[in-house]
Design a protein around this motif. Structure first.
Motif, PDB file in Angstrom:
ATOM      1  N   ASN A 138      -3.325 -51.563   6.668  1.00 22.31           N
ATOM      2  CA  ASN A 138      -3.817 -51.605   7.579  1.00 22.31           C
ATOM      3  C   ASN A 138      -4.846 -52.935   7.986  1.00 22.31           C
ATOM      4  N   VAL A 139      -4.892 -53.846   7.020  1.00 20.55           N
ATOM      5  CA  VAL A 139      -5.916 -54.876   6.831  1.00 20.55           C
ATOM      6  C   VAL A 139      -4.908 -56.183   6.588  1.00 20.55           C
ATOM      7  N   GLY A 140      -4.014 -56.233   6.051  1.00 24.29           N
ATOM      8  CA  GLY A 140      -2.986 -57.119   5.645  1.00 24.29           C
ATOM      9  C   GLY A 140      -3.292 -57.922   4.605  1.00 24.29           C
ATOM     10  N   GLY A 141      -2.396 -58.798   4.006  1.00 30.28           N
ATOM     11  CA  GLY A 141      -2.546 -59.796   2.769  1.00 30.28           C
ATOM     12  C   GLY A 141      -2.078 -58.988   1.752  1.00 30.28           C
ATOM     13  N   ALA A 142      -1.111 -58.075   1.740  1.00 33.52           N
ATOM     14  CA  ALA A 142      -0.572 -57.511   0.487  1.00 33.52           C
ATOM     15  C   ALA A 142       0.800 -58.127   0.060  1.00 33.52           C
ATOM     16  N   VAL A 143       1.169 -58.672  -1.117  1.00 32.44           N
ATOM     17  CA  VAL A 143       2.472 -58.399  -1.028  1.00 32.44           C
ATOM     18  C   VAL A 143       3.247 -58.033  -2.768  1.00 32.44           C
ATOM     19  N   ARG A 144       3.761 -58.389  -2.526  1.00 32.32           N
ATOM     20  CA  ARG A 144       4.432 -57.403  -4.003  1.00 32.32           C
ATOM     21  C   ARG A 144       5.295 -58.272  -4.469  1.00 32.32           C
ATOM     22  N   ILE A 145       5.222 -58.687  -6.183  1.00 33.50           N
ATOM     23  CA  ILE A 145       5.735 -59.449  -7.010  1.00 33.50           C
ATOM     24  C   ILE A 145       6.406 -58.352  -8.240  1.00 33.50           C
ATOM     25  N   GLY A 146       6.901 -57.926  -8.520  1.00 35.26           N
ATOM     26  CA  GLY A 146       7.669 -57.408  -9.558  1.00 35.26           C
ATOM     27  C   GLY A 146       6.904 -55.998  -9.241  1.00 35.26           C
ATOM     28  N   ALA A 147       6.581 -55.438 -10.165  1.00 38.38           N
ATOM     29  CA  ALA A 147       5.629 -54.060 -10.215  1.00 38.38           C
ATOM     30  C   ALA A 147       4.447 -54.145 -10.363  1.00 38.38           C
ATOM     31  N   THR A 148       4.245 -55.277  -9.238  1.00 40.42           N
ATOM     32  CA  THR A 148       2.819 -55.505  -9.356  1.00 40.42           C
ATOM     33  C   THR A 148       2.634 -55.363  -7.615  1.00 40.42           C
ATOM     34  N   VAL A 149       1.534 -55.755  -7.384  1.00 42.93           N
ATOM     35  CA  VAL A 149       0.734 -56.030  -5.652  1.00 42.93           C
ATOM     36  C   VAL A 149      -0.379 -56.626  -5.544  1.00 42.93           C
ATOM     37  N   ARG A 150      -0.232 -58.051  -5.237  1.00 46.91           N
ATOM     38  CA  ARG A 150      -0.824 -58.827  -5.169  1.00 46.91           C
ATOM     39  C   ARG A 150      -2.411 -59.222  -3.881  1.00 46.91           C
ATOM     40  N   ARG A 151      -3.956 -58.545  -3.854  1.00 49.65           N
ATOM     41  CA  ARG A 151      -3.982 -58.117  -2.633  1.00 49.65           C
ATOM     42  C   ARG A 151      -5.832 -59.743  -2.996  1.00 49.65           C
ATOM     43  N   PRO A 152      -6.268 -59.822  -1.825  1.00 49.14           N
ATOM     44  CA  PRO A 152      -7.070 -60.166  -1.305  1.00 49.14           C
ATOM     45  C   PRO A 152      -8.351 -59.964  -1.972  1.00 49.14           C
ATOM     46  N   PRO A 240     -24.709 -40.564   1.380  1.00 48.00           N
ATOM     47  CA  PRO A 240     -23.453 -40.342   0.960  1.00 48.00           C
ATOM     48  C   PRO A 240     -23.624 -39.783  -0.282  1.00 48.00           C
ATOM     49  N   SER A 241     -22.400 -38.596  -0.674  1.00 49.02           N
ATOM     50  CA  SER A 241     -22.702 -37.910  -1.891  1.00 49.02           C
ATOM     51  C   SER A 241     -21.448 -38.040  -2.344  1.00 49.02           C
ATOM     52  N   LEU A 242     -21.316 -39.236  -2.479  1.00 53.58           N
ATOM     53  CA  LEU A 242     -19.993 -39.582  -3.478  1.00 53.58           C
ATOM     54  C   LEU A 242     -19.573 -40.572  -2.714  1.00 53.58           C
ATOM     55  N   ILE A 243     -18.070 -41.715  -3.825  1.00 57.35           N
ATOM     56  CA  ILE A 243     -17.832 -42.939  -3.889  1.00 57.35           C
ATOM     57  C   ILE A 243     -16.231 -42.616  -3.469  1.00 57.35           C
ATOM     58  N   THR A 244     -15.994 -42.701  -2.659  1.00 57.91           N
ATOM     59  CA  THR A 244     -14.104 -42.045  -2.342  1.00 57.91           C
ATOM     60  C   THR A 244     -13.712 -43.432  -1.659  1.00 57.91           C
ATOM     61  N   HIS A 245     -12.254 -43.052  -1.365  1.00 58.95           N
ATOM     62  CA  HIS A 245     -11.630 -44.289  -0.576  1.00 58.95           C
ATOM     63  C   HIS A 245     -12.007 -44.385   0.674  1.00 58.95           C
ATOM     64  N   ASN A 246     -12.197 -43.805   1.226  1.00 57.37           N
ATOM     65  CA  ASN A 246     -12.653 -43.795   2.985  1.00 57.37           C
ATOM     66  C   ASN A 246     -11.653 -44.605   4.239  1.00 57.37           C
ATOM     67  N   ASP A 247     -10.319 -44.177   3.227  1.00 52.83           N
ATOM     68  CA  ASP A 247      -9.164 -45.229   4.568  1.00 52.83           C
ATOM     69  C   ASP A 247      -8.022 -44.195   3.600  1.00 52.83           C
ATOM     70  N   VAL A 248      -8.224 -43.033   3.664  1.00 56.90           N
ATOM     71  CA  VAL A 248      -6.376 -42.431   3.536  1.00 56.90           C
ATOM     72  C   VAL A 248      -5.663 -41.597   4.340  1.00 56.90           C
ATOM     73  N   ALA A 249      -5.087 -42.143   4.605  1.00 59.59           N
ATOM     74  CA  ALA A 249      -4.121 -42.746   6.297  1.00 59.59           C
ATOM     75  C   ALA A 249      -2.651 -42.769   6.105  1.00 59.59           C
ATOM     76  N   ALA A 261       2.898 -40.420  -4.008  1.00 57.08           N
ATOM     77  CA  ALA A 261       3.089 -41.089  -5.178  1.00 57.08           C
ATOM     78  C   ALA A 261       2.713 -41.812  -5.765  1.00 57.08           C
ATOM     79  N   GLY A 262       1.248 -42.342  -3.994  1.00 62.27           N
ATOM     80  CA  GLY A 262       0.971 -43.609  -4.538  1.00 62.27           C
ATOM     81  C   GLY A 262       0.059 -43.445  -3.277  1.00 62.27           C
ATOM     82  N   VAL A 263      -1.724 -43.940  -3.444  1.00 55.79           N
ATOM     83  CA  VAL A 263      -2.335 -44.267  -2.313  1.00 55.79           C
ATOM     84  C   VAL A 263      -2.414 -45.556  -2.379  1.00 55.79           C
ATOM     85  N   PHE A 264      -2.460 -46.447  -1.880  1.00 57.34           N
ATOM     86  CA  PHE A 264      -2.882 -48.547  -1.913  1.00 57.34           C
ATOM     87  C   PHE A 264      -4.724 -48.511  -0.898  1.00 57.34           C
ATOM     88  N   ASP A 265      -4.499 -49.613  -1.115  1.00 55.99           N
ATOM     89  CA  ASP A 265      -5.890 -50.395  -0.048  1.00 55.99           C
ATOM     90  C   ASP A 265      -7.382 -49.413  -0.327  1.00 55.99           C
TER      91      ASP A 265
END
Length: 372
Positions: A138-152, A240-249, A261-265
């Motif tokens: 939802n923010v942008g900038g992620a690309v796939r290279i092979g079996a990896t993701v590259r992000r700012p 705050p009571s824990l550190i979490t993802h904050n954008d599970v959408a 199967a995967g949660v990213f960003d």
């Protein structure tokens, strides 16, 4: 002069390298597949023909790499050019080579290239580092290279990587592993395959919604033993009571069938609390930002809350403050010059969310009525 063409076939930010099996002087070394241009044939046509003959697939010539390499073959002058190509049909097979490899930009030096191909590697490396833009997020900038993701990256990246390392140790599924920083200063994470919802056209099935609630409960349990001083990108919860993802959408989740199967960003991870997290996921996954019929919204909210193990009214009450936190946070991040949040602003945020929140508040009591 003999014209020779080679194909740098690119897929998912990787290039196909082919190992020669003959002649003896070149056996075991790697090249861009291709061959000679016949009289009256265009370089593009020759490349398509040669790849069909050598690899049994069809390529599309996209552009030509800079420059050419000149040499001699049995006393005759020749010139080699290399084109960037994509697969149009079929899968490459080594009909005339004894091995094929898809190489990431970091792996280009792992093979012994034939000398004529080497001058093209530096430019090719930069092309591969551009990667393949990914859907979702939802923010942008992620690309796939092979079996990896590259992000700012940002000041928050070391803390996020520490969190991901902790979650990996707990065995929480669907979490990407960290593989370091690449040549452009981007974080390198696992690519997590799966189906990503088109939030503009689809809603999660009931089964996927339940799976997401169960996974979020597992995340909160795994994260309860983690602490880190930051800095974090996400702030705003009073206690705050824990550190979490904050954008599970849905736009940040990949599914395999009905399972998560995967949660990213993870860049918005940071200090929060479980109820705040639930409010955001309900907003995006029920989805409460859409004008669903009240009874349907209540039914889906109950499925989500039951799978997490909490009261649906508690989740409903968490929506307004969490959405307002997002609205205020986007405006503040844009003011600070956060590039990712500027991307959101270019898409009409947070004004679009403000309008959706007003619509939700008009429906809120009707939804609550079906939950009581």
């Amino acid at each position: 002069m003999i014209s020779v063409v080679g194909a740098a076939i690119v897929r998912h930010g990787c290039v196909l390298a082919a190992r020669r099996s003959y002649p003896a002087a070149e056996a075991g070394r790697w090249e861009f597949p291709g061959g000679k241009v016949d009289p009256g044939e265009s370089p593009e046509g020759a490349l398509v023909r040669e790849i069909a003959e050598e690899l049994g697939c069809v390529v599309r010539v996209e552009s030509w790499l800079t420059g050419a390499v000149r040499g001699r073959d049995r006393g005759r002058a020749l010139e080699l050019r290399v084109a960037l190509c994509t697969l149009a049909d079929g899968e490459p097979s080594g009909k005339e080579h004894d091995a094929l490899r898809w190489l990431t930009p970091e792996q280009l030096d792992d093979v012994d290239w034939l000398e004529p191909d080497r001058p093209f590697l530096a430019e090719l490396c930069e092309v591969l580092l551009d990667g393949e833009k990914l859907p979702g997020g939802n923010v942008g900038g992620a690309v796939r290279i092979g079996a990896t993701v590259r992000r700012p990256t940002g000041p928050w990246t070391p803390a996020v990587h520490a969190l991901l390392g902790h979650l990996a140790e707990t065995g929480l599924p669907a979490v990407p592993r960290v593989h370091g920083i690449d040549g452009r200063g981007r974080e390198v994470l696992d690519y997590l395959p799966g189906a990503v919802l088109d939030v503009n056209a689809e809603v999660l099935t009931d089964a996927r919604l339940a799976a997401l609630g169960s996974w979020l409960r597992a995340l909160h349990t795994a994260a309860s033993g983690f602490d880190h001083p930051g800095p974090w990108r996400f702030f705003g919860v009073d206690a705050p009571s824990l550190i979490t993802h904050n954008d599970v959408a849905p736009y940040n989740v990949a599914f395999d069938g009905d399972e998560v199967a995967g949660v990213f960003d993870w860049d918005l991870a940071g200090p929060s609390d479980p109820v705040c997290d639930l409010g955001h996921t309900a907003w995006t996954a029920i989805p409460l930002f859409r004008p669903l019929p009240d009874e349907d919204a209540a039914r889906r909210l109950r499925i989500f809350a039951d799978s997490y193990g909490t009261d649906p009214l508690t989740v409903l009450d968490a929506v307004r403050p969490r959405v307002q936190l997002a609205i205020d946070g986007i405006r503040e991040a844009v003011r600070r010059g956060d590039e990712g949040m500027r991307n959101l602003a270019a898409q009409g945020e947070p004004e679009r969310t403000e309008r959706a929140l007003a619509g939700f508040l008009a429906r809120r009591d009707g939804i609550a009525g079906f939950l009581r």
